[in-house]
Design an enzyme around this catalytic site. Structure first.
Site, short mmCIF file in Angstrom:
data_model
loop_
_atom_site.label_atom_id
_atom_site.label_comp_id
_atom_site.label_asym_id
_atom_site.label_seq_id
_atom_site.Cartn_x
_atom_site.Cartn_y
_atom_site.Cartn_z
N PRO A 2 -2.48 49.02 47.15
CA PRO A 2 -2.29 49.32 48.53
C PRO A 2 -2.90 50.70 48.85
CG PRO A 2 -0.26 48.54 47.53
CD PRO A 2 -1.34 48.44 46.52
N GLU A 3 -3.71 50.73 49.87
CA GLU A 3 -4.26 51.99 50.36
C GLU A 3 -3.41 52.43 51.55
OE1 GLU A 3 -8.58 51.66 50.67
OE2 GLU A 3 -8.56 50.00 49.26
N ARG A 125 1.03 45.26 37.01
CA ARG A 125 0.34 46.08 36.02
C ARG A 125 1.11 47.31 35.55
NH1 ARG A 125 -5.85 46.42 38.01
NH2 ARG A 125 -6.12 47.43 36.00
N ARG A 168 -17.54 68.89 47.08
CA ARG A 168 -18.11 67.79 46.30
C ARG A 168 -19.55 67.51 46.70
NH1 ARG A 168 -14.11 64.19 43.33
NH2 ARG A 168 -16.17 63.57 42.66
#
Length: 298
Positions: A2-3, A125, A168
DNA sequence: CACTTGACCTGTCCGC
DNA sequence: TGCGGACAGGTCAAGT
């Protein structure tokens, strides 16, 4: 996992389903890692406390309790939080739940409330976790200290995204927006979707992007996430909301998991590549840059 | 520091 | 049908 849109959908569901309820028992299945607090702390600060509110920061859920402790929950890749008010309704009727009778094989934690209802933390998981923290300590958790701005708040401007990206400059843009310290909440689905919307190739170096491109990307990140929240999130595989129901954003996806299909904008075939260590979906014909020459359809 | 890669887990799918 | 490998929505630790 889930984002952001999926976690926000779960948050909204839980806010209406469990506020005011009082946990009386927590069963931990299989892996103590899923809920590592000492039993004495759970007994003292969870049992008998009232759920006051459900908040979200980045992809983390915060269930605030009247004991001034909070359940801090990260669903990671396959975590689910499913509320079951009546066990007879869990397996499809009448609320259309996609989960069967709980607990099941993937259940890690079962929270029982005093009224006999349950909240299940399922996680195939086992990457996800539930932890009890003093509410006042939550901002001091390492992740919370490092995580970037909430992209859907009004004060998240294109200028702020530009500034946050400066650290970045040599990364590819997809890796940069997946970095939770740059901004909060973007994961693999919405990274691909927002880069498609901004016509930016995911492997473009951050330092090579123009201000206009970053402004466009800022707009697309917000647009894509807002649309997804409206659609109840994306169910790629495991995701369900607090009522065990799927989200429908995938029907509106332009590139994610659409490899081999036609681009909705230019008609070329969507390609799947590997970028930032993740499966990445891209239209090689319209995701270049508004600043650069457009390739010609073959 | 910035950046990349592997590890954490279980399950599924795909090619041989 | 079985088996091995790649892959899956996220982070972290360790490496360069």
């Amino acid at each position: 996992m889930p984002e952001l849109p999926e976690v926000e959908t779960v948050r909204r569901g839980l806010q209406s389903l469990i506020v005011g309820k009082i946990p009386t028992k927590a069963m931990v299945f299989d892996s103590p890692k899923s809920f590592p607090n000492a039993l004495t702390d759970v007994e003292q600060f969870l049992y008998g406390a009232t759920v006051k509110s459900v908040r979200r920061r980045a992809k983390v859920l915060l269930i605030d309790l009247s004991s001034d402790y909070s359940l801090v929950i990260h669903l990671k890749m396959t975590g689910q939080l499913v509320f079951v008010g009546d066990q007879r309704f869990a397996a499809g009727h009448p609320n259309d739940s996609m989960v069967g009778v709980l607990p099941d094989r993937s259940t890690r934690v079962e929270l029982t409330f005093t009224d006999g209802t349950h909240l299940y933390f399922n996680d195939q998981r086992k990457f996800g976790w539930v932890k009890l923290f003093p509410t006042i300590e939550v901002p001091n958790i390492d992740f919370m200290k490092k995580v970037g701005p909430e992209p859907l708040l009004d004060d998240f401007t294109p200028e702020i995204l530009y500034e946050r990206l400066q650290r970045r400059k040599k990364s590819i843009i997809k890796a940069a927006i997946l970095d939770q310290t740059v901004l909060a909440g973007v994961g693999n689905i919405y990274a691909d979707e927002s880069l498609w919307g901004a016509r930016i190739h995911p492997e473009t170096r951050v330092g090579d992007l123009s201000r206009d491109e970053i402004t466009k990307l800022h707009h697309e990140i917000r647009a894509v996430m807002n649309l997804s929240i409206e659609k109840g999130g994306s169910t790629n595989k495991n995701y369900v909301n607090a009522e065990g129901k799927k989200g429908s954003y995938m029907e509106f996806a332009n590139v994610f998991r659409r490899e081999g299909q036609a681009c909705n904008r230019c008609g070329a075939v969507i390609t799947k590549i590997r970028a930032a260590g993740r499966g990445t979906h891209v239209c090689l014909y319209c995701q270049t840059s508004p600043m650069r020459e457009q390739p010609v359809l073959p």
